[in-house]
Design an enzyme around this catalytic site. Structure first.
Site, short mmCIF file in Angstrom:
data_model
loop_
_atom_site.label_atom_id
_atom_site.label_comp_id
_atom_site.label_asym_id
_atom_site.label_seq_id
_atom_site.Cartn_x
_atom_site.Cartn_y
_atom_site.Cartn_z
N HIS A 1 0.83 -1.21 0.00
CA HIS A 1 0.00 0.00 0.00
C HIS A 1 0.87 1.27 0.00
O HIS A 1 0.42 2.32 0.48
CB HIS A 1 -0.95 0.05 1.20
CG HIS A 1 -1.84 -1.15 1.32
ND1 HIS A 1 -3.08 -1.22 0.75
CD2 HIS A 1 -1.64 -2.34 1.95
CE1 HIS A 1 -3.64 -2.39 1.03
NE2 HIS A 1 -2.78 -3.10 1.75
N GLU B 1 10.31 5.30 -18.14
CA GLU B 1 9.19 6.05 -18.71
C GLU B 1 8.90 5.64 -20.14
O GLU B 1 7.75 5.55 -20.57
CB GLU B 1 9.48 7.54 -18.63
CG GLU B 1 9.54 8.06 -17.19
CD GLU B 1 10.21 9.42 -17.07
OE1 GLU B 1 10.61 9.99 -18.12
OE2 GLU B 1 10.34 9.92 -15.94
N LYS C 1 19.67 17.59 -12.85
CA LYS C 1 18.56 16.65 -12.68
C LYS C 1 18.67 15.52 -13.70
O LYS C 1 18.89 15.76 -14.88
CB LYS C 1 17.22 17.37 -12.84
CG LYS C 1 16.01 16.56 -12.39
CD LYS C 1 14.77 17.44 -12.40
CE LYS C 1 13.59 16.76 -11.72
NZ LYS C 1 13.16 15.55 -12.43
N SER D 1 16.31 17.92 -17.26
CA SER D 1 15.49 19.12 -17.20
C SER D 1 16.14 20.24 -18.00
O SER D 1 17.37 20.35 -18.05
CB SER D 1 15.32 19.57 -15.74
OG SER D 1 14.68 20.83 -15.67
#
Length: 470
Positions: A193, A336, A329, A323
């Protein structure tokens, strides 16, 4: 020579590119379907060539071509089919994928290209109005689009699953299994969870992902088996009109010898012509594989989150700046990419299911080109994305053992180890108090003298929690 030539078919004259190997019927389809600008997938074009080669081989062996064509013409016909199967004429297949639902336009496209190329190979003039090797009478002998086109879809999809998808999934699973074996001694906290759960090892966690890939290989094999029956031999409606009684079986045998896939003639040609349930079943397995790959990529993305404000229990290789505004970053781009591919395949499954359910009426499914395009795209994308994910992400993925182990001692889930000693209710109360006070379970147990030190160490040993009690 001018830029165009004129040919005739049963409906009259058609103007088409002067040097094209295709003919009038193909040109009509080009003009009738200015839809997507996308032709049939190359794999399906190659499969059409292979099916035409098998059909011509069987017709030759049955003596059905001998009275119409001489030996040189028969050999030229077989060679032309081979060239299409090998991709040498992909540019001669311009018909849009969103065409007549049986695929007739593309079947005739193949017939015309093969006939004209065979005429050329046998020393004739492919531009002559007279066709000594005829697209319908010879290339399409004993066939109909209605059995050839779905046969070609099955062949194209099965070959792609066998040669591309299965190996890609095996490589992915093997890489994950290797990481799992390497990381069996790195302790960490489990999560259910998205909340802290009992300890496990990083190897156990990654091993679960490896097992998902192992099962995906099995599902790909099931997808392959769903395609084994071929409609060839049913011709127009499944009755086999205008074909030899042994034609379907022999074509399947020729294709099996060529591809190494155990094709079988359809048990019922009326079912095989009319419905594409096997293709729906096949893609259902691809859908499950896509769901698995999405899950694997997403779990790895979460485990790598950070590097300072996330879990960061594994380190992914840096592949590109993440980025345009935030310096330094780096993002989990391969995860993805694979997730987007999986989403596309899930969407393709909706297309396949609807086309299979609604497209088959009476003796023919009339949404086959879209089905063939979707299933081949799914196989191609899954294989390519799984390979990229394996090579560019999983292979150089590293464990962050410090981050994994840092959370174990402070986890409230260690209270689960107290259940056999003090019961669930008292252990739950200790967990709530530990959370409220900021203390660890071990610290609180010592303050309250819950258990003798030896029993406490045994109960709260996180390594004992990673396996069943002995």
């Amino acid at each position: 020579m001018t830029n165009f030539r004129t040919e005739r078919d049963s409906m009259g004259e058609v103007r088409l590119p002067a040097k094209a190997y295709y003919g009038a019927q193909t040109q009509r389809a080009v003009e009738n379907f200015p839809i997507s600008g996308r032709p049939l997938p190359a794999e399906l074009i190659h499969a059409l060539g292979l099916v035409k080669w098998a059909a011509a081989t069987v017709n030759r062996d049955l003596g059905l071509l001998g009275g119409a064509l001489n030996d040189q013409q028969v050999e030229a016909l077989l060679a032309a089919c081979r060239e299409v199967a090998e991709g040498k004429f992909d540019g001669e297949f311009p018909v849009d994928v969103f065409q007549t639902g049986s695929g007739t336009s593309s079947n005739m496209n193949a017939n015309e290209v093969i006939a004209n190329r065979a005429i050329e190979l046998s020393g004739g003039d492919r531009f002559s109005p007279q066709k000594p090797i005829h697209p319908n009478d010879h290339v399409n002998l004993g066939q109909s689009t209605n059995d050839v086109f779905p046969t070609a879809i099955h062949v194209a999809a099965a070959v792609a699953i066998q040669s591309q998808l299965v190996p890609a999934l095996q490589r992915c699973g093997k890489t994950l299994a290797g990481k799992a074996a390497e990381w069996q001694n790195i302790l960490k906290i489990g999560r259910t969870h998205l909340a802290d759960a009992t300890p496990l090892t990083l190897g156990q966690e990654i091993g679960g992902l490896a097992r998902q890939l192992e099962r995906s290989v099995g599902r790909a094999s099931v997808a392959l088996e769903a395609l084994f029956e071929l409609p060839i031999g049913g011709t127009a409606v499944g009755s086999g009109i205008n074909t030899h009684g042994e034609f379907g079986r022999r074509v399947c045998e020729a294709l099996a010898k060529e591809t190494g896939i155990p094709w079988a003639e359809a048990a019922d040609h009326f079912e095989a012509n009319a419905q594409r349930d096997g293709l729906v079943e096949c893609h259902g397995q691809l859908r499950t594989i896509a769901a698995t790959l999405f899950n694997v990529a997403n779990n790895i993305r979460w485990l790598a989150s950070g590097p300072r404000c996330g879990f960061h229990e594994i380190k992914l290789p840096d592949r590109q700046p993440g980025s345009s505004i935030m310096p330094g970053k780096v993002n989990p781009v391969l995860c993805e990419s694979l997730m987007q591919v999986a989403a596309r395949v899930l969407g393709n499954d909706q297309t396949i299911t609807l086309c299979g359910a609604a497209g088959g009426q009476f003796q023919l499914n009339v949404m086959m080109p879209a089905m063939g395009d979707a299933v081949l795209e799914s196989i191609r994308l899954l294989a390519a994305a799984a390979d990229a994910f394996t090579q560019l992400c999983l292979t150089d993925m590293e464990a962050n053992s410090e981050a994994c182990e840092a959370a174990v001692e402070k986890s409230l889930s260690l209270a689960t180890g107290l259940n056999p000693y003090i019961g669930y209710e008292q252990a739950a109360a200790l967990a709530k108090e530990a959370f409220a006070t900021g203390k660890t379970i071990r610290e609180l147990c010592r303050e309250k003298s819950i258990l003798p030190e030896d029993q406490l160490n045994e109960a709260l040993d996180p390594w004992r929690m990673t396996r069943p009690r002995q």
